[in-house]
Design an enzyme around this catalytic site. Structure first.
Site, PDB file in Angstrom:
ATOM      1  N   LYS A  12      -9.265   2.438  -2.206  1.00 39.19           N
ATOM      2  CA  LYS A  12      -9.853   1.750  -1.140  1.00 39.19           C
ATOM      3  C   LYS A  12     -11.131   2.102  -0.443  1.00 39.19           C
ATOM      4  O   LYS A  12     -11.474   3.392  -0.649  1.00 39.19           O
ATOM      5  CB  LYS A  12      -8.701   2.181  -0.129  1.00 39.19           C
ATOM      6  CG  LYS A  12      -8.680   1.310   1.328  1.00 39.19           C
ATOM      7  CD  LYS A  12      -7.459   1.786   2.205  1.00 39.19           C
ATOM      8  CE  LYS A  12      -7.471   1.201   3.387  1.00 39.19           C
ATOM      9  NZ  LYS A  12      -6.095   1.399   4.139  1.00 39.19           N
ATOM     10  N   CYS A  24      -5.754  -3.359   1.885  1.00 39.35           N
ATOM     11  CA  CYS A  24      -5.442  -3.340   3.253  1.00 39.35           C
ATOM     12  C   CYS A  24      -6.751  -3.609   4.069  1.00 39.35           C
ATOM     13  O   CYS A  24      -7.289  -4.636   4.130  1.00 39.35           O
ATOM     14  CB  CYS A  24      -4.813  -2.196   3.653  1.00 39.35           C
ATOM     15  SG  CYS A  24      -3.994  -2.223   5.479  1.00 39.35           S
ATOM     16  N   GLU A  49       0.915  -1.283   0.087  1.00 40.74           N
ATOM     17  CA  GLU A  49       0.129  -0.057  -0.117  1.00 40.74           C
ATOM     18  C   GLU A  49       0.887   1.278   0.049  1.00 40.74           C
ATOM     19  O   GLU A  49       1.861   1.481   0.642  1.00 40.74           O
ATOM     20  CB  GLU A  49      -0.801  -0.197   1.290  1.00 40.74           C
ATOM     21  CG  GLU A  49      -1.893   1.139   1.369  1.00 40.74           C
ATOM     22  CD  GLU A  49      -2.843   0.850   2.572  1.00 40.74           C
ATOM     23  OE1 GLU A  49      -3.882   1.783   2.670  1.00 40.74           O
ATOM     24  OE2 GLU A  49      -2.618  -0.007   3.363  1.00 40.74           O
TER      25      GLU A  49
END
Length: 658
Positions: free
Chosen positions: A123, A179, A54
């Site tokens: 995300k 994540c 990330e």
């Protein structure tokens, strides 16, 4: 041997990597250089797809520097510089970076391949607790309205609804989450998987605290299992800021619940884990899973095509391709002693519970079993004892009969008698010699002709005795044959093939001795344990041919039918994963390197397929018995095969391999 039979694509293999590169906080040029270095290293390993952490171009821990336009612009420029490397190296890469779209900053991952940026995924779930402050800098994908973003004058797809499909590898479909998305109650990867994604990618920056690495490993493994997919997780390393937390660089490759590879944590130098995904396995399991059949076509996601290009997933070693993935020559038997003991305990209890349920249903307090002093009848007898103990029944109700014949050795005879006495069952000895000799006279068979009639007459005589003794006492016969014998049809039809309940039906031959060994170590002591140890050491034999002049064994099963180690390996990969002969051979020659040469493997592989097809009629009428593992051959459950199916296709492919 055709080389085309052993391309990674034909075997369903795709080589991938997860990378935790050396990095510096906010030093985009340094991070770009280390990422490019890692891509070259991965390409040299034959990798087709590499995943980086990330915010890998900027580092994740830049804090309020993410409000600096210079950092955002520089990372986008670095992405443009990195994209051409994928064409030169023949590799795809997932890269993390911040991207500003419609006035909002998003935490994103960009998939690069074929020299260009294929698409960008933002995300969705932004952690804003404990040490995490993502909402301070980024917007969730829920606030994204744009369907694309302009990069170097090219409109690039943007959004969480992207599936990246390899045009030259239909089995390779990529979905991306980032994540915290994995930690959410309903991870985006679930939707991506049912829409067709077989490879799930997650660039992450997960901090290290006590116990978190174990949880992370379980989380990645479990999600790959839930999604019937490969899951590639790349974690940021210790080059991130350590003002308040430490990043370990934990990167993991998982496939359908199994961890294939992972990096070593807490290393400042670039760490990379490489593995070959088996996409054929995933396709096999998904084809059998109702979830994908019902939901897979109704997701409405956008497809982005690309080309894998390189025949990745192979390296040459003395002219042979080597798969980079865990491969055991004993797939039914864990190599780890603790795991093996746990499995044996579970199997033993499944067997005993199945039999106990049958005893309760029938109201029987009496069973009959033939005890030869060999592995299978020993395990069945131990299972019966456990079932009787569970129901608090007296073991005297277990009538154990040893039936010596023309090939019975003193070793197996003494072990059978000794075990019956030690276990406190009701022992009986009934010789079959006179009855079989009379039978030979009745049907006009020459006793000196040791053919299939000679052998099967003995097996059927023993079964007749067991059935009739069961009738005498109002009980039923417990069978002893195992899963491997069922696969090969290595049993006499209406002989040892038949019983009222087959407790070993789900246990392969290579595992039988380990379950007995576990019993000897965990359940029994003294003379019983000693007898069990000697039974384990006894060669596998049906004892149907006369002994030698010295009374020693002259017939060993594996001399006739082949090594059970090979057959169980074949059984696992053919039945569990539907692997074709070329793939079974490819895996076997690697798993048994140094133990069996190619000619031997192919010889017994042909025998395996020929018998698997020809002997189905025996399995079609096999008795009930408990399934204990992922491979089973019950005609009422896992294996529904016509008795008159042809093996021609499979045998023809084996001929191509020779």
């Amino acid at each position: 041997m055709s080389v085309d039979l052993f391309t990674p694509a034909s075997l369903g293999l795709l080589r991938v990597a997860v990378v935790s590169p050396e990095l510096r906080v906010a030093d985009v040029r340094f991070n770009l250089a280390r990422t490019a270095d890692a891509l070259r290293a991965a390409a040299n390993e034959g990798v087709a797809l590499a995943v980086f952490p990330e915010m890998g171009l900027t580092s994740y821990s830049c804090g309020d520097l993410f409000h600096q336009q210079l950092l955002i612009d520089e990372s986008l420029e670095a992405l443009s510089e990195l994209a051409p490397h994928t064409a030169v190296l023949g590799i795809a890469a997932l890269i993390g970076l911040p991207v500003r779209v419609d006035g909002r900053l998003f935490n994103c991952a960009a998939l690069l391949a074929n020299g260009r940026v294929l698409g960008i995924v933002p995300k969705t779930y932004l952690p804003n607790y404990s040490e995490f402050y993502d909402e301070r800098w980024y917007a969730s994908s829920r606030f994204a309205t744009a369907q694309s973003v302009m990069i170097d004058g090219v409109d690039v797809p943007f959004g969480v609804d992207l599936l990246f499909r390899a045009a030259d590898r239909p089995d390779a479909v990529i979905g991306v989450e980032i994540c915290e998305d994995l930690w959410a109650v309903n991870p985006p990867s679930g939707r991506l998987a049912v829409a067709g994604a077989t490879i799930l990618l997650n660039p992450s920056a997960s901090t290290e605290v006590l116990g978190k690495s174990d949880y992370r490993r379980e989380l990645v493994g479990n999600q790959s299992a839930r999604c019937l997919a490969a899951y590639l997780y790349a974690g940021a390393g210790p080059g991130e800021s350590t003002m308040d937390v430490v990043y370990g660089g934990h990167s993991i490759i998982a496939e359908n619940g199994s961890i294939l590879a992972e990096t070593e944590r807490f290393k400042f130098a670039t760490q990379m884990a490489v593995a070959d995904l088996d996409l054929q396995r995933l396709a096999h399991d998904r084809a059998q899973n109702h979830t994908y059949a019902v939901e897979g076509a109704a997701q409405g996601l956008r497809s982005v095509p690309f080309v894998v290009g390189r025949q990745a997933g192979a390296s040459l070693n003395a002219g042979r391709m080597i798969a980079r993935r865990p491969l055991s020559p004993t797939p039914f038997v864990p190599s780890n002693p603790a795991a093996r003991a746990k499995n044996c305990n579970e199997i033993f209890n499944i067997q005993a519970t199945g039999l106990a349920r049958r005893l309760r249903h029938t109201g029987s307090k009496r069973v009959v079993i033939g005890v030869s002093g060999g592995l299978d009848s020993t395990l069945a007898l131990l299972v019966i004892c456990r079932a009787f103990d569970m129901l608090e029944l007296n073991r005297s109700g277990i009538v154990a009969i040893t039936m010596p014949g023309f090939g019975t050795t003193s070793r197996t005879y003494e072990n059978a008698l000794g075990l019956m006495r030690q276990l406190g069952v009701t022992p009986r000895e009934i010789s079959i010699k006179a009855a079989v000799q009379q039978h030979f006279k009745d049907i006009g068979h020459d006793e000196a002709l040791h053919n299939i009639t000679y052998e099967n007459a003995q097996a059927r005589e023993r079964t007749q005795i067991l059935m009739d003794v069961a009738n005498q006492g109002g009980g039923f016969v417990v069978g002893t044959g195992d899963l491997s014998e069922a696969a090969l049809g290595w049993m006499t039809f209406n002989g040892d093939h038949m019983s009222m309940y087959h407790v070993n039906a789900g246990v392969p031959k290579t595992l039988v001795k380990y379950v007995i060994a576990w019993c000897a170590e965990s359940e029994f002591t003294g003379d019983t344990a000693d007898t069990l140890a000697d039974i384990i050491a006894t060669p596998i034999t049906p004892e149907l041919l006369p002994t030698g002049a010295d009374g020693q064994l002259v017939q060993q099963t594996e001399d006739s039918v082949g090594p059970y180690a090979l057959h169980d390996f074949f059984l696992f990969h053919v039945v569990r994963y539907g692997a074709p002969p070329r793939k079974v051979f490819f895996l076997a020659r690697q798993a048994f390197d140094g133990a069996f040469d190619d000619a031997v493997i192919l010889k017994w592989l042909r025998v395996f397929y020929a018998r698997l097809f020809a002997q189905q009629f025996k399995r079609s009428s096999m008795p009930d018995g408990p399934k204990v593992g992922s491979v089973a051959l019950s005609p009422r459950g896992d294996w529904r095969m016509p008795s008159d199916a042809s093996a021609a296709l499979w045998l023809a492919e084996i001929d191509q391999l020779a």
